[in-house]
Structures are given as structure tokens and as C-alpha cells.
Scaffold this motif. Structure first.
Motif, PDB file in Angstrom:
ATOM      1  N   LEU A 131      -3.563   1.877  -6.237  1.00  0.00           N
ATOM      2  CA  LEU A 131      -3.478   2.737  -5.052  1.00  0.00           C
ATOM      3  C   LEU A 131      -4.094   4.111  -5.271  1.00  0.00           C
ATOM      4  O   LEU A 131      -3.945   4.998  -4.441  1.00  0.00           O
ATOM      5  CB  LEU A 131      -2.007   2.891  -4.626  1.00  0.00           C
ATOM      6  N   THR A 175       0.175   1.579  -9.860  1.00  0.00           N
ATOM      7  CA  THR A 175      -0.351   2.217  -8.661  1.00  0.00           C
ATOM      8  C   THR A 175      -1.373   3.306  -8.962  1.00  0.00           C
ATOM      9  O   THR A 175      -2.091   3.738  -8.071  1.00  0.00           O
ATOM     10  CB  THR A 175       0.790   2.807  -7.807  1.00  0.00           C
ATOM     11  N   ASP A 201       0.855  -1.179   0.000  1.00  0.00           N
ATOM     12  CA  ASP A 201       0.000   0.000   0.000  1.00  0.00           C
ATOM     13  C   ASP A 201       0.897   1.237   0.000  1.00  0.00           C
ATOM     14  O   ASP A 201       2.129   1.131  -0.028  1.00  0.00           O
ATOM     15  CB  ASP A 201      -0.962  -0.005   1.201  1.00  0.00           C
TER      16      ASP A 201
END
Length: 253
Positions: A210, A206, A63
Motif C-alpha cells: 500500500l 503494507t 486497501d
């Protein structure tokens, strides 16, 4: 032999340099020179995915927090995991795969504004304090670029708009590979193939996984002639570096 004096002169302090160096705890040795606003989150997440695979673990734990503060079991970085002496020895070692990723300087600078100034994150507050302005004051993209063009100190306030030529020690490190964010998947496939002997990378996009994205595309379209002239004033050496990287990549394509 790595030019210790030349490399360290690129950074504000030794800690700055060590935060740029990333080395593995296991597997084939490599050095990734982190370059802010040049897909560094995706590069680190991808490296971590492969290192976790070596440990027989999955990628669920990746993360934003772990990417920007990598577990000590995976990567050596910063003063908690490295010394200048150790990093320099690795840079001199022919068995170490040395790589970095760069980004077209205009796009990188606009992205830095979109992500750190427009969103009013910590770097904006630092810049406003440096300028002696209210931290919650407004700053347009054009004003930001004009400030960078006129104030050399402002260029060093935060690494997200720091020269990537300096950040990567481009002029002092004999890189085995320099990729471009424009062809990021291909660049990481190549780097991971060299490091982990795989056909394709465990690519961690990402921006999707994310939520790491901004509205820099719209800002790029709004750039004026003066805006671009200011970027050229500030990042002329970076623009030259980028052209050299693109030429090298085209020659081996």
C-alpha cells in the motif's frame, strides 16, 4: 476482571476507546488493541486477510480505505460495531485472545512527525490550530519534540503521537501476547497461529503493498541530545513499557 474505570481513564472519551478495540465477526474470538504508528495498518490488513480466507475470499479488496474503516462483515470496531459493555465482557473472557503490537518510542515519535507533521496532513493542521499558529506554517522535528515536552495538551491533539502505553491500556489489560514492530513478521506469525491455527501468517507488508512509508530513518539520524531528552520527558512511561515487553519477548524466545 477488567478494570473498566482504569481502562476508560486512558482515553479522551468512550469513542476513543472503542476505536482502539478490534474484534472479529467470525472464527476464534480475539481483541486487537490498535496502536497508531506501531504497524497498525499491517496488523489490520493481516487480520483481514485471514478473516477473508475464512469467508473463502481473496485479499484483492484490501486497501488503505478498507483497512482504516474495516468492513462490518469482518471486524467489530468503533461505536458502529461495539459498545463499552461488549468490549469489557470480551476483555474478561478467558477464551478471547488479547494482543497488541508496540514500537520503540523514539522511532514511533519520529515516525509520527515524518508521516503527519512533515507531510502536512490533518494532524498537523489540528496541532497548529491548537497552538494558535497558521496551519501552513513550518515546524521542524526539534520544535515538534520541544512542544510535546512543554505542553501536555499538545500530546493529546492526535493519536499518532499519543502515549502507546495509554492507547493500548497496557497497565490494565491482561494481554496474552504483546509483539514488537522490530520483529513484526514473527509477532504476527505467532498471533495468527493462536487465532487462526496456521503455521505462518498471511503477512500483508503494507509498506510494499500500500506504499505506506515515510523518511523517518533519515530523521532518526538527525536527532540531537536535546531531542532525545524531550522524548524521554514525554514518553518515559512508554520507554519503561517497551523495555518490559522486550524482556518478556527475549525470555520466551
Amino acid at each position: 476482571m477488567a478494570d473498566r474505570e482504569g481502562i476508560l481513564s486512558n482515553y479522551i472519551h468512550d469513542r476513543h476507546f472503542l476505536q482502539t478495540v478490534n474484534m472479529p465477526r467470525m472464527g476464534k474470538p480475539f481483541i486487537y488493541m490498535k496502536n497508531h504508528k506501531a504497524a497498525c495498518t499491517t496488523v489490520l490488513a493481516t487480520l483481514m486477510a485471514h478473516l477473508l480466507d475464512l469467508q473463502g475470499e481473496g485479499t484483492d479488496g484490501i486497501d488503505m480505505e478498507t483497512v482504516h474503516t474495516p468492513p462490518k462483515t469482518l471486524l467489530r470496531t468503533g461505536t458502529r460495531g461495539l459498545t463499552v459493555r461488549r468490549a469489557m465482557r470480551a476483555l474478561d473472557n478467558p477464551d478471547v485472545f488479547r494482543f497488541t503490537i508496540v514500537r520503540e518510542p523514539v522511532a514511533r515519535t519520529v515516525s509520527a512527525y515524518a508521516d503527519k507533521i512533515y507531510k502536512a496532513e490533518k494532524p498537523k493542521r489540528m496541532l497548529m490550530r491548537y497552538l494558535g499558529r497558521p496551519v501552513d506554517g513550518e515546524m521542524s522535528l526539534s520544535e515538534f519534540l520541544d512542544i510535546l515536552a512543554q505542553d501536555e495538551g499538545a500530546r493529546e491533539v492526535d493519536r499518532h503521537w499519543w502515549s502507546q502505553r495509554k492507547e493500548t491500556s497496557y497497565d490494565y489489560i491482561d494481554f496474552d501476547f504483546i509483539g514488537d514492530t522490530r520483529d513484526l513478521k514473527a509477532a504476527l506469525d505467532h498471533a495468527m497461529r493462536q487465532i487462526f491455527d496456521v503455521e505462518a501468517s498471511k503477512f500483508q507488508d503494507t509498506r510494499k503493498t500500500l506504499g505506506h512509508k515515510s523518511h523517518s530513518r533519515e530523521l532518526m539520524e538527525s536527532l540531537t541530545t536535546q531531542d532525545r531528552a524531550n522524548i524521554e520527558t514525554v514518553f518515559g512511561p512508554d520507554l519503561e513499557m517497551y523495555e518490559e515487553v522486550r524482556k518478556a519477548l527475549e525470555e520466551v524466545a
